[in-house]
Design an enzyme around this catalytic site. Structure first.
Site, PDB file in Angstrom:
ATOM      1  N   LYS A  83       0.739  -1.636   0.272  1.00  0.00           N
ATOM      2  CA  LYS A  83       0.253   0.067  -0.357  1.00  0.00           C
ATOM      3  C   LYS A  83       0.818   1.270   0.163  1.00  0.00           C
ATOM      4  CE  LYS A  83      -3.489   2.217   2.780  1.00  0.00           C
ATOM      5  NZ  LYS A  83      -4.352   1.689   3.706  1.00  0.00           N
ATOM      6  N   SER A 161      -9.194   1.696   3.230  1.00  0.00           N
ATOM      7  CA  SER A 161      -8.403   2.711   2.280  1.00  0.00           C
ATOM      8  C   SER A 161      -7.878   1.682   1.436  1.00  0.00           C
ATOM      9  CB  SER A 161      -7.524   3.974   3.001  1.00  0.00           C
ATOM     10  OG  SER A 161      -6.621   2.971   3.823  1.00  0.00           O
ATOM     11  N   SER A 185      -9.882  -0.906   7.043  1.00  0.00           N
ATOM     12  CA  SER A 185      -9.042  -0.103   5.766  1.00  0.00           C
ATOM     13  C   SER A 185      -8.911  -1.145   5.490  1.00  0.00           C
ATOM     14  CB  SER A 185      -8.082   0.461   6.321  1.00  0.00           C
ATOM     15  OG  SER A 185      -8.656   1.906   6.634  1.00  0.00           O
TER      16      SER A 185
END
Length: 452
Positions: A83, A161, A185
């Protein structure tokens, strides 16, 4: 161009056995994933940055090590995605924003990234994230919203996210992906995209070397399609051998209010099927009153997320650059400008009290089971309407945020059928019982897969 098959189509153990037998190589697996990224990423938008040349060089180093008799370990040669909150040498770190946050994240890899490198993982690139990791739907204007691969006809949100990590894992664009979880997330995008997501206890895996949203809640996690494989990866990161969990010796609790209020019918059906599959394996499932403090998240997160973002960015930087921030994210941070220190302290004192109460509730059960999210992935077009978008955000975060609020470790395991939109079963366990959680993820995933 013919799309090469996912190198992990037969599972992690089969890949690692073939790698050591010399019937495959890390380079060939890396080339396959890079080809899949080239073919699919333009339509899915999972990756923000691709590091093909560096990945192939890393793969060659793993292959040479194995040939010379040096085995990096159980994750040797696995091509993975990270990420875009985490520092990785040779790659930019954007945190999903057009603001320069390099001074905040720094330039040094954190313990988790270094651990993955030491285990022989190959870094394919960085995946997209919602700006500042501040969004449960995965919708973000600065760097784009990845497309959920579960539906080829309707453009659906991926969840956030860790949106790009979930899409990359679900679409076979990596062996597994690293995300982060502050209020759901990892687990929510895993549920919406049909993958497994593991969120360890806060602090179990260090969040150093990553952009911080709420430092005392941020938790790195992983996303991977197969539950058993995800449990193996988590155990390898911890340096342990995973322990099998016998479901006929487990007791689960299901809170029958709050977490199950207003479920989408498809979610309710999949959840009840999952519970029945566990009962068929001998698991004891009992009903419980709502988990202590679960509703407190409704006042805690709106205040703490915005205030923490202000603290991390700094008021002067934010004031000078707020016009560059996604409008939805900007409203959330703006609200944090008005939160007072005494309000934050009061909320945190209340959290500490309810954490102790919840821990007591978990003393005689192995885990709490709920749907990960109350709805399946909505169409992206729904988010053109602010009121509908807000309702979706509430439905997506309601069940996951209590786990962070109460300091629990948790996971989401896919429980939908192949002709259904993805649905996740959330497993929440007591803090610092992570190794037992990995076993539950593997055993529950196996029970669900055999139930059909």
């Amino acid at each position: 161009m013919t799309l090469p098959p996912d190198p992990l189509a037969d599972g992690l153990l089969a890949f690692e056995q073939a790698l050591r037998a010399g019937t495959t190589t890390s380079r060939s697996a890396t080339e396959a994933y890079l080809a899949r990224i080239e073919a699919l990423n333009s339509g899915l938008g999972a990756y923000r940055y691709e590091a093909a040349e560096a990945a192939l060089a890393d793969a060659d180093r793993v292959d040479r090590a194995l040939t010379s008799g040096r085995d990096p370990g159980p994750l040797a040669g696995l091509p993975i995605a990270i990420k875009d909150l985490f520092v990785v040498d040779g790659m930019p770190t954007g945190a999903g924003t057009d603001l320069d946050v390099s001074d905040i994240v720094g330039y040094t890899e954190g313990p988790l990234v270094r651990r993955l490198r030491d285990l022989g993982c190959v870094f394919l690139g960085k995946t997209r994230t919602v700006e500042f990791a501040l969004g449960i739907a995965g919708v973000s204007s600065p760097h784009g919203t990845p497309r959920n691969p579960c539906d080829g006809d309707v453009v659906r949100i991926p969840g956030g996210s860790s949106s790009g990590s979930a899409v990359a894992a679900a679409a076979g664009l990596c062996a597994f992906a690293i995300g982060s979880d502050t209020g759901g997330s990892v687990r929510v995008p895993a549920a919406l995209c049909g993958t497994t997501g593991i969120k360890p206890s806060q602090g179990h895996w260090s969040a150093d070397g990553a952009f911080p949203l709420v430092r005392h809640l941020d938790t790195p996690g992983l996303l991977m399609r197969d539950p058993h494989d995800a449990a193996l990866v988590a155990a390898a990161i911890d340096g342990i051998t995973p322990t099998a969990i016998r479901l006929d010796r487990t007791t689960f609790a299901v809170p029958r209010d709050y977490f199950l209020d207003g479920l989408e019918p498809a979610v309710e059906r999949a959840f009840e099927r999952a519970l029945e599959a566990l009962r068929m394996r001998g698991a004891s499932i009992r009903e419980m009153n709502v988990l202590s403090g679960a509703r407190n998240r409704e006042s805690y997160f709106p205040a703490v997320l915005g205030a923490s973002a202000v603290a991390v960015l700094g008021r002067e930087r934010y004031a000078a650059s707020r016009h560059l921030v996604d409008p939805v994210i900007r409203r959330r941070i703006d609200a944090g400008l008005e939160v007072t220190g005494d309000a934050i302290l009061s909320l945190e004192w209340e959290r500490q009290t309810t954490m102790a109460e919840a821990a007591h509730q978990l003393t005689d059960v192995d885990a709490i089971l709920t749907p990960t999210a109350a709805i399946t992935a909505p169409p992206l077009s729904d988010f053109d309407d602010a009121e509908i978008a807000y309702r979706h955000a509430v439905d997506l975060s309601r069940n996951s945020q209590p786990g962070n609020y109460l300091g629990l470790c948790g996971a989401s395991v896919p429980v939908h059928r192949s002709d259904e939109l993805p649905v996740g079963l959330q497993i929440m366990a007591a803090p610092n019982t992570d190794h037992a959680l990995y076993g539950l993820v593997a055993s529950i995933g196996e029970a669900i897969s055999h139930a059909g």
